[in-house]
Design a protein around this motif. Sequence first.
Motif, short mmCIF file in Angstrom:
data_model
loop_
_atom_site.label_atom_id
_atom_site.label_comp_id
_atom_site.label_asym_id
_atom_site.label_seq_id
_atom_site.Cartn_x
_atom_site.Cartn_y
_atom_site.Cartn_z
N VAL A 45 1.08 -1.80 -0.21
CA VAL A 45 -0.47 0.19 0.02
C VAL A 45 1.38 1.23 -0.23
CG1 VAL A 45 -1.21 1.38 1.27
CG2 VAL A 45 -1.78 -1.22 0.78
N SER A 46 1.76 1.14 1.37
CA SER A 46 3.01 2.55 0.76
C SER A 46 4.36 2.34 0.62
CB SER A 46 3.05 2.78 2.61
OG SER A 46 3.39 2.26 3.84
N TRP A 47 5.23 2.68 0.02
CA TRP A 47 6.25 2.79 -0.93
C TRP A 47 7.02 4.05 -0.22
CZ3 TRP A 47 7.28 -2.09 -3.40
CH2 TRP A 47 6.87 -2.35 -3.55
N GLU A 48 7.86 4.03 0.16
CA GLU A 48 9.47 5.08 0.69
C GLU A 48 10.65 4.80 0.39
OE1 GLU A 48 10.66 4.79 4.71
OE2 GLU A 48 11.06 2.64 4.49
N LEU A 49 11.02 5.37 -0.76
CA LEU A 49 11.95 6.08 -1.16
C LEU A 49 13.33 5.52 -0.38
CD1 LEU A 49 12.87 8.16 -4.10
CD2 LEU A 49 14.67 7.74 -2.30
N VAL A 50 14.00 4.65 -0.74
CA VAL A 50 14.94 4.12 -0.13
C VAL A 50 17.05 4.64 -0.75
CG1 VAL A 50 13.83 3.01 1.53
CG2 VAL A 50 15.02 1.98 -1.02
N TYR A 51 16.80 4.85 -2.44
CA TYR A 51 18.09 4.94 -2.30
C TYR A 51 17.79 5.83 -3.81
CZ TYR A 51 22.26 4.10 -5.18
OH TYR A 51 23.15 4.55 -6.30
N SER A 52 18.46 6.48 -4.27
CA SER A 52 18.50 7.19 -5.68
C SER A 52 19.65 7.42 -5.88
CB SER A 52 17.92 9.11 -5.43
OG SER A 52 17.78 8.81 -6.51
N GLY A 53 20.46 6.27 -7.30
CA GLY A 53 21.69 7.06 -7.70
C GLY A 53 21.87 6.35 -8.56
N PRO A 54 23.34 6.11 -9.01
CA PRO A 54 23.93 5.41 -10.61
C PRO A 54 23.95 4.00 -10.22
CG PRO A 54 25.73 6.78 -9.39
CD PRO A 54 24.63 7.34 -8.99
N ALA A 55 24.27 3.58 -8.65
CA ALA A 55 24.71 2.36 -9.06
C ALA A 55 23.91 0.91 -9.12
CB ALA A 55 24.94 2.13 -7.14
N LEU A 56 24.21 0.34 -9.45
CA LEU A 56 23.88 -1.24 -9.82
C LEU A 56 23.40 -1.92 -8.52
CD1 LEU A 56 25.36 -1.48 -13.73
CD2 LEU A 56 22.59 -0.92 -12.44
N GLU A 57 23.64 -1.53 -7.49
CA GLU A 57 23.59 -2.44 -6.04
C GLU A 57 23.08 -1.78 -5.09
OE1 GLU A 57 26.80 -4.88 -6.05
OE2 GLU A 57 28.21 -3.51 -5.21
N TYR A 58 22.35 -2.33 -4.15
CA TYR A 58 22.34 -1.44 -2.48
C TYR A 58 21.93 -2.80 -1.69
CZ TYR A 58 19.51 1.50 0.27
OH TYR A 58 19.07 2.32 1.20
N VAL A 59 22.55 -1.70 -0.66
CA VAL A 59 22.73 -2.31 0.22
C VAL A 59 21.47 -2.32 1.20
CG1 VAL A 59 23.04 -3.37 3.15
CG2 VAL A 59 24.62 -3.07 0.52
N CYS A 60 19.74 -3.28 1.26
CA CYS A 60 19.10 -2.42 2.42
C CYS A 60 19.15 -2.77 3.73
CB CYS A 60 17.87 -2.79 2.31
SG CYS A 60 17.31 -2.39 0.56
N GLU A 61 19.43 -1.27 5.12
CA GLU A 61 19.32 -1.49 5.70
C GLU A 61 18.57 -1.02 7.42
OE1 GLU A 61 22.63 0.98 6.56
OE2 GLU A 61 24.40 -0.80 5.76
#
Length: 1232
Positions: free
Chosen positions: A635-651
């Motif tokens: 239902v609700s989404w939050e933005l956690v990353y914005s950048g040029p990389a192709l991987e991300y660590v969700c903490e």
Amino acid sequence: MADHTPPLESGQLLSPDLPLLGSPPPPPMVNGEGPQQVILVQVNPGEAFTIRREDGQFQCITGPAQVPMMSPNGSVPPIYVPPGYVSQIIEENGVRRVLVLPQQPEFHPGGHSPLHHPPPPPHAHLPAFIPHPAMMPPPPHLYTGMAGGVGDMGSQYISQYHPAHIYSEQDSHPQHGRPQFVHRDDRMSKTYERLQKKLKERQGGGGGGGGGGGGGQLKDSPPSSPQKSRGSTPTAADVHNGEGGKGLEFDAGLASAGAGANGLSGRGMNNQSEELEQEAKALQALLSTISKPVVTDIQARGAVLSWSAPTRTPDSQEASVEEVPSLPEPISYEVSISFSGKDGKYNTTYSGEELSATLEDLRPATDYHVRVQAVCKCVHGGPSESVSFTTLTCEPEPPNAPRKASGTKSALVLQWKAPCDNGSKIQNYILQWDEGKGTGVYEQCYYGLQKQYRVTKLSPASRYSFRLAAKNDMGTSEYSEVVDLFTSCSVPCPPLPPELVKAGVTWLCLQWQRPSGSPKEDDISYVLEMEEEGSGYGFQPSYDGEDLSCTVKNLHRSTNYKFRVTAYNTEGKSNPSHVAEFTTSPDRPGCPCRPLIRGRVLPNSFKMAWEPPKDNGGSEVTKYVVERSEGLSGVSWELVYSGPALEYVCEGLKPGCSYQSRIYCMSEGGQSLLSETLQVQTPAVPPGPCLPPRLVGKAKARELQLRWGPPQVDGGCPVSCYSVEVCGPQAEESREVYQGPELDCTVGSLLPGRTYSFRLKAANRAGFGPLSECCEVTTGPGAPEPCRAPNTICKSPSCVVVSWEVPLGNGAPVTEYRLEWGAAEGTMMVSYSGPALSTEVKGLLPATNYYCRVQAVNVAGVGPFSEAVLCQTPSSVPAAVTNVHALKESEMRTVTRYSPSTCLGVRWEPPCDHGSPITSYLIDLGERQPLAVSPVTRHVLQHLQPDTSYRIRIQALNSLGAGPFSHPFKLKTKPLPPPPPRLECTAFSHQTLRLKWGEGPSKANASDAVQYQLQMEDRSGRLVSLYKGPCHTHKVQRLNESTSYTFRIQAFNEAGQGPFSNVYTFTTPRSPPAPVKAPRVEHLEDHACEVSWEALPPMKGDPIIYTLQSMLGNSDFKQAYKGPSTSHVLHGLQPSSDYRFRVCAIRQCQDAPELSGPYSPTVTLSSLRSEAQGGGTGGGQGTAGAGLRAGGTESARPRRSLSDEQCAFLLLMAFAVIAILIAFVIQYFVIK
């Protein structure tokens, strides 16, 4: 189904000029021996149509819809009509129509239409008239392509008019009596007249339409006349119409009253229906007797029409007198007009109850035919005989604006069309223009009968305004609308290159400017040419028009395009502009691939990676955006990353929770679509720390009830067990007292009045979590032990500090201590209550014995008192002096050199010495040094400032020190004696002098502080007191004239008498002469008299002269004599006139101007009569003299008048007498 039958009227028939269907019909369907007959039933919006299907069930169809009805044996169903109506069958373009029409008098002169009621169907077993299943439209949709009857159908039909009604064999009349008739509008009248005309043509002009009770067997071709279907046997058509239901070819309105409810048939008409039918026929015949209207006041665009109401005719060939009803009220009338002949189309122009109408908006010089029709209770009578008239001619209609046929740089050719001449031939046209000035002033440039004109000698590329009017014998029409025309100009210059307004993915919005040097009036068009980079086709035109902007569409993304603009007009085409290059915007990229998990998922984090999109939209991807949603609902989404990389660590994740992640990318072309969702479940961990357990209820002596809540963090897994540990009061090791899934427990075997520490921990499938913080709980307490004897320390003679020790609390802390204090053991009162271990007792008396004791209090109760302790306060300084007041003046006169301006006396009462005798007093005067005096109770202060306020305080002293000062006491010394004021003379006369001194009112009170003494020097040189008091003025009287007097003044007050002022000298003026007594007047001759008066003695050697004044009638006084004489003779008196005389004495001073005295009383000389002359000289003179003396005496007596006070008193008395009389009248006449 409804109980009321919808009204039937001929105006609801459809126009036969409209085609029925839009698509070509299918071939005729054959069932058995002959083709099937298809009939269309039109259902209007808001209406319903009910049919019975083959299975016996009813189906209701709501409008708008067209229902195709099919006869299995190819026969037309029987049509039942109500009284007063007939059915007609016509054929048009291969389509047969059954029309239900009202019976008109023009077909049946007798006034009664032959009603043919068909017999009931003899064969009830025949197949019903059922709808075709393949063409049955689901209501309420409108179907256009349907099967019709025999023959081809035309274009698409859309219902816009009221259709005719469909009648079945069911009820021919409504259940509630007479059928309702509704009044027709213009459209209905037109349809009715057109159908009647066609019927006349087909039947050879014969009247009396057949009653279409039933139709015969129909062949493949439709019948040529309605009579062919009379002898056929009707079918049992079970067609039912709901409330307001109407068909395209048949009217089923009157058959809906009881088709599905009671099943009445046409054979069941009772006598009541026949009576109602006869009554409707009689009323219709009566309304048809309306006379021919009369037209008056015919104008070019209007006329007045009048008529008379319908009257009963004596002819009773078809009906008896009893059957003709009386004319009901009200009756409305409909006026119809036609301009296409007597038998042409009539339009209703008026509907109302008046017997006259004004026809407006008519055409000039036009023949019109008018008729009137009466309507009563929804029954329409036959129209009256039409009357014809022709409107008058008038000026032509305004023509249309002239148009430009051709033109050059210096000429324009204008053409126009002739307007309507309104009955009079157009003789000339008037063409006007503004000569290109644009001022709105028009001049005539052409006058003639031609319909075109060439205007020459014009300027190139200029605007000219024209307007046109037509003229005939009746006058000139109004001018047409103004039209602006332009002359041609030269070839335009090359325009500037186009500019980019906005770029899109597949379009470019460009704009350009008008070529420089082109006049504004020149009509210039533009051609925009485009060349795509790398296409090899060169420049191709993409726009041609007059606008200065254009949006080129259907382009490729991120592609470079070249553009140029060419301008052209009627003279030619310019060179193209310079080439401008623009690039379309890139498109948004495609969505990235579904993200993947890299590595192991931790309870609080995980690592995700993704691949770039396959299509970047024509530009590089600038950044990727990762959105995360907790839970599986999304239902609700939050933005956690914005950048040029192709991987991300969700903490920062929660253990044991489900998460969803999705990605989209962004480039110069915009934002891509969302990728597929990645779902991740984090592993669980042991639960977090719980809150400390809390005590439930009141703590008991040996057990405690504890309760707690679940931990705030469960570690991603439900809590399954709790463990409670306790630690004793003497720091012994903790032990577990409870383990289980409940949220409360009871801990026993405890000591009373002891404090215990409890800790809690929770467990899930991952294990036990950490212990909570300690919760210290004390078991039930008891009353405290008695305190020890308190300690007393004398802090000052009026303050003692009392302290004590904490006793044993017996399991509960001491919350309060109570201290009792008093001068004797039996009279001690509570002086302190609180938790402190010491307190100060203030406000005590020095050198006094006191007793005190203390007790402790806790939650369990109150402990006993301690032992009583004796305390004695030490001696102290004296108390404050009280009752300070001033000494009387008599008590201070014994002091040497006493002066109220420099001395003040004070008295006081001795204060308490507080155990040490008083040795002296200090008197504080504020600014001066305090004055020490012996221990006395009074003192006189000397050498003070006069008229000064002093703030006096007194302080007592003993061997221990000085006591507090008394309250301030204010005293003020008296002022010094005042100085003498300045003396002035404000008014004077020869006998009085008014003197004034100082500033203040002329009248003052005797109690004023400052008073004055005025002295005057007498003849012997002594100063005698004239006045003594507070006033500031004094009047000196009985003085001599022209004499100097000497004065001085002195001021004094409470402080004493002040010094005398300097000597002031004032001189009285000379006195005027005394008033002269009233003069005497004696008559000497006819026109002369003598006036005499008494002489006055000289005043201090100054001689006296006199002035005599006379007045004639009401004029002013005029001087008649001035001199030292005491009489004067006046001559030249006028007869029959009154004269008045007065005398004034004048003092002639030697060294001063003359002083005039007051005038004497006025003496009046009566009018001289002629009879006085004829009565003898001696006697007459004596009489006249007596009369003059009498008159002089009377005039000399002053006339007294009432003062204002006397007038007010008299008015008040008069009102009082009137009020008493009114009261008496009311009492006597009204009350009694």
